[in-house]
Design a protein around this motif. Structure first.
Motif, PDB file in Angstrom:
ATOM      1  N   GLY A 121       0.836  -1.190   0.000  1.00  0.00           N
ATOM      2  CA  GLY A 121       0.000   0.000   0.000  1.00  0.00           C
ATOM      3  C   GLY A 121       0.870   1.238   0.000  1.00  0.00           C
ATOM      4  N   GLY A 122       0.863   1.987   1.118  1.00  0.00           N
ATOM      5  CA  GLY A 122       1.677   3.190   1.208  1.00  0.00           C
ATOM      6  C   GLY A 122       3.123   2.927   1.567  1.00  0.00           C
ATOM      7  N   ASN A 123       3.479   1.658   1.821  1.00  0.00           N
ATOM      8  CA  ASN A 123       4.852   1.249   2.145  1.00  0.00           C
ATOM      9  C   ASN A 123       5.354   1.949   3.410  1.00  0.00           C
ATOM     10  N   THR A 124       4.482   2.071   4.401  1.00  0.00           N
ATOM     11  CA  THR A 124       4.869   2.694   5.666  1.00  0.00           C
ATOM     12  C   THR A 124       5.092   1.663   6.771  1.00  0.00           C
ATOM     13  N   SER A 125       5.153   0.385   6.425  1.00  0.00           N
ATOM     14  CA  SER A 125       5.352  -0.658   7.429  1.00  0.00           C
ATOM     15  C   SER A 125       6.646  -0.435   8.197  1.00  0.00           C
ATOM     16  N   LEU A 126       6.601  -0.652   9.510  1.00  0.00           N
ATOM     17  CA  LEU A 126       7.788  -0.559  10.354  1.00  0.00           C
ATOM     18  C   LEU A 126       8.482  -1.898  10.518  1.00  0.00           C
ATOM     19  N   MET A 127       7.884  -2.964  10.006  1.00  0.00           N
ATOM     20  CA  MET A 127       8.393  -4.314  10.222  1.00  0.00           C
ATOM     21  C   MET A 127       8.904  -4.988   8.955  1.00  0.00           C
ATOM     22  N   GLY A 128       9.053  -4.245   7.875  1.00  0.00           N
ATOM     23  CA  GLY A 128       9.532  -4.832   6.624  1.00  0.00           C
ATOM     24  C   GLY A 128       8.508  -5.700   5.934  1.00  0.00           C
ATOM     25  N   VAL A 170      -7.015   4.031  -1.184  1.00  0.00           N
ATOM     26  CA  VAL A 170      -7.347   5.349  -0.634  1.00  0.00           C
ATOM     27  C   VAL A 170      -6.469   5.597   0.592  1.00  0.00           C
ATOM     28  N   THR A 171      -5.830   6.751   0.660  1.00  0.00           N
ATOM     29  CA  THR A 171      -5.036   7.051   1.846  1.00  0.00           C
ATOM     30  C   THR A 171      -5.955   7.293   3.040  1.00  0.00           C
ATOM     31  N   LEU A 172      -5.413   7.066   4.213  1.00  0.00           N
ATOM     32  CA  LEU A 172      -6.201   7.301   5.427  1.00  0.00           C
ATOM     33  C   LEU A 172      -6.632   8.764   5.507  1.00  0.00           C
ATOM     34  N   GLN A 173      -5.764   9.670   5.121  1.00  0.00           N
ATOM     35  CA  GLN A 173      -6.112  11.083   5.146  1.00  0.00           C
ATOM     36  C   GLN A 173      -7.287  11.384   4.223  1.00  0.00           C
ATOM     37  N   CYS A 185      -0.114   6.340   4.349  1.00  0.00           N
ATOM     38  CA  CYS A 185      -0.614   4.978   4.545  1.00  0.00           C
ATOM     39  C   CYS A 185      -1.971   4.830   3.887  1.00  0.00           C
ATOM     40  N   GLN A 186      -2.274   3.608   3.443  1.00  0.00           N
ATOM     41  CA  GLN A 186      -3.504   3.346   2.706  1.00  0.00           C
ATOM     42  C   GLN A 186      -4.411   2.409   3.485  1.00  0.00           C
ATOM     43  N   ILE A 187      -5.698   2.460   3.157  1.00  0.00           N
ATOM     44  CA  ILE A 187      -6.697   1.674   3.870  1.00  0.00           C
ATOM     45  C   ILE A 187      -6.387   0.180   3.794  1.00  0.00           C
ATOM     46  N   GLY A 188      -5.940  -0.298   2.652  1.00  0.00           N
ATOM     47  CA  GLY A 188      -5.599  -1.715   2.540  1.00  0.00           C
ATOM     48  C   GLY A 188      -4.502  -2.115   3.503  1.00  0.00           C
TER      49      GLY A 188
END
Length: 500
Positions: A73-80, A117-120, A143-146
């Motif tokens: 999704g938005g590729n904001t994962s903190l865990m890879g 869709v982004t959370l914003q 970040c995205q809803i998915g």
């Protein structure tokens, strides 16, 4: 490039179009590295489908050729969890083009939207309709809803509204073989067998790719009241929360704990910002109340909470936001803690969930254990105390290189903190997910039965182990890394981490 790879890429282009299929290293680089630049991988191609039908066709094609697929999704994962491994065999499927809000039903208080869709954007669409989608995360602009669904995101308002599991009424997901599961009905009561959507929420894209969802909406608050409060210690913070809930009930929307080193880190990285309170304080909380009533009444409720806290000796000092600008400034300090650590480098991230009754004792004991291992570490501790979630992030001392600190302390410190949480009936991942960073730690905090059941579900839905392989599930002891995957997959090979 092998003929099979060429055929796959040609097939992908035919499905999504030339511009939505990337296959050069330079074009793919933003999608093969996480936003913190800690995890790096390679990909055969990056595709961005524009519809559920295209997602279905991409997965069917990849399954036919035994090609792993990494949902992103938005590729904001903190865990890879959203980055491919180093093999270069996988296709990254990015959902950014599936970014439409499909329907807002103000009577049913629901919103149906695509996963990209982004959370914003989701929050803004709800507000335009006079409704609230209450999930709040610092990365909401990207970040995205998915991804929020795939990691069962929490954020700062879980205390009042719950996490994504609580906020979701239905989802649409594409299975690895291309079949589409859909429950986009928006029903609050549907007792017709297994609640299958819950399999996909929190599974980090290992069972299916979420393409759409029906989410709950809430009344838009007409009043908010925010205060930045210095407290004696975490035990006092817990007592203050109890008093706040007794006085304000469900109006308590957020209750965030912030350590002194956490605030100092943010202020050092943002010199234009100032501390809400004079002096230096070891522990602080950010309190937010919200309601559909009048602002004057809510302000009076907040003042009553603060007065009670002062009288009982729990509060050292407090500042009340006199305007929306003040409230936003308070929240900015809280939300910048994570990015301030990224800029600084050398943070050991532990995302802990503990029963609220044990949280103060956990913080004290975990801090003592960490400082015994790394005496000069800066104790960046913060998080959603209201729901028992603490981000316990010891940070390198000033002057010590990040790589040196992490090489010396990362394993011991993370194992000590996670182990203590597990022994106190807590969780080693409250809201960040597992990805690859915590994958192998699951063997220490899940029973053999739990792990076996998870693998049974994975093999049933994804028998070729092609969907986000090497994420979430640790391999059974003695299992060859390639034994549970097709020859194209590199299950068990984590992305190359460059922790910093």
């Amino acid at each position: 490039m092998a003929d099979t790879d060429t055929n796959v890429i040609d097939g992908l282009r035919a499905i999504v179009g030339d511009k939505a299929c990337l296959d050069t290293a330079a074009d793919m680089q933003p999608f093969t590295t996480d936003y913190r630049r800690l995890y790096h991988g390679k990909a055969l191609a990056v595709v961005a489908p524009a519809s559920t039908q295209q997602v279905s066709e991409v997965l069917a094609l990849c399954t036919k050729h035994g090609v792993p697929v990494v949902p992103q999704g938005g590729n904001t994962s903190l865990m890879g969890g959203a980055v491919p491994d180093a093999s270069g065999n996988a296709v990254v499927l990015n959902l950014r083009r599936m970014n439409q809000v499909l329907e807002i039903d103000a009577v049913n208080d629901t919103m149906t939207l695509q996963a990209g869709v982004t959370l914003q954007a989701a929050r803004a669409a709800a507000e335009t309709a006079g409704r609230l989608f209450p999930l709040r995360i610092g990365s909401e602009g990207s970040c995205q809803i998915g991804g929020n669904l795939s990691t069962n995101a929490g954020g700062t308002a879980v205390l009042r509204y719950g996490n994504m599991r609580d906020l979701t009424l239905g989802i649409e997901a594409v299975l690895p073989d291309g079949r589409v599961y859909s429950s986009l009905r928006g029903l609050r009561k549907d007792n017709t067998g297994y609640d299958l959507k819950q399999l996909f929420i929190g599974s980090e894209g290992t069972l299916g790719i979420i393409t759409a969802a029906v989410l709950k909406l809430m009344p838009l608050p007409s009043a908010t009241a925010v205060a930045w409060v210095a407290v004696k210690d975490p035990h006092a913070a817990v007592q203050l929360l109890t008093q706040a809930k007794r006085t304000a009930g469900q109006a308590v929307t957020a209750f965030e704990l912030i350590s002194g080193p956490a605030l100092s880190l943010v202020l050092a990285s943002m010199p234009q910002q100032s501390a809400p309170l004079p002096g230096v304080h070891d522990w602080m909380v950010l309190i937010e109340l919200s309601s559909g009533g009048d602002a004057e009444g809510l302000d009076a409720t907040l003042m009553a909470i603060l007065e009670q806290g002062m009288e009982s000796g729990l509060i050292v000092d407090a500042a009340v936001a006199a305007s929306m600008a003040d409230a936003r400034a308070f929240w900015l300090l809280r939300e910048e803690i994570s990015d301030a650590q990224t800029r600084e480098g050398g943070s050991i991230k532990c995302d802990i969930s503990i029963p609220l009754s044990k949280i103060a004792g956990f913080i004290a004991e975990a801090s003592a254990q960490v400082l015994a291992l790394a005496p000069d570490a800066r104790m960046v501790i913060y998080g959603h105390m209201g729901d028992g979630n603490v981000h316990f992030n010891p940070l390198r001392p000033k002057g010590t290189p990040a790589a040196e600190f992490l090489a010396a302390h990362y394993t011991q410190v993370s194992q000590a903190v996670d182990g203590l949480a597990h022994r106190q009936n807590g969780s080693i991942s409250a809201e960040h997910g597992i990805g690859v960073a915590k994958r192998d730690d699951l063997v220490h905090c899940k029973t053999p039965v739990e792990l076996a059941l998870m693998w049974q579900i994975k093999r049933t839905l994804d028998p070729g182990n092609l969907l986000n392989p090497s994420k979430v599930l640790p391999l059974p002891a003695g299992t060859d890394h390639r034994a549970t995957a097709s020859s194209a997959s590199t299950i068990g090979t984590a992305q190359t981490p460059a922790r910093g």
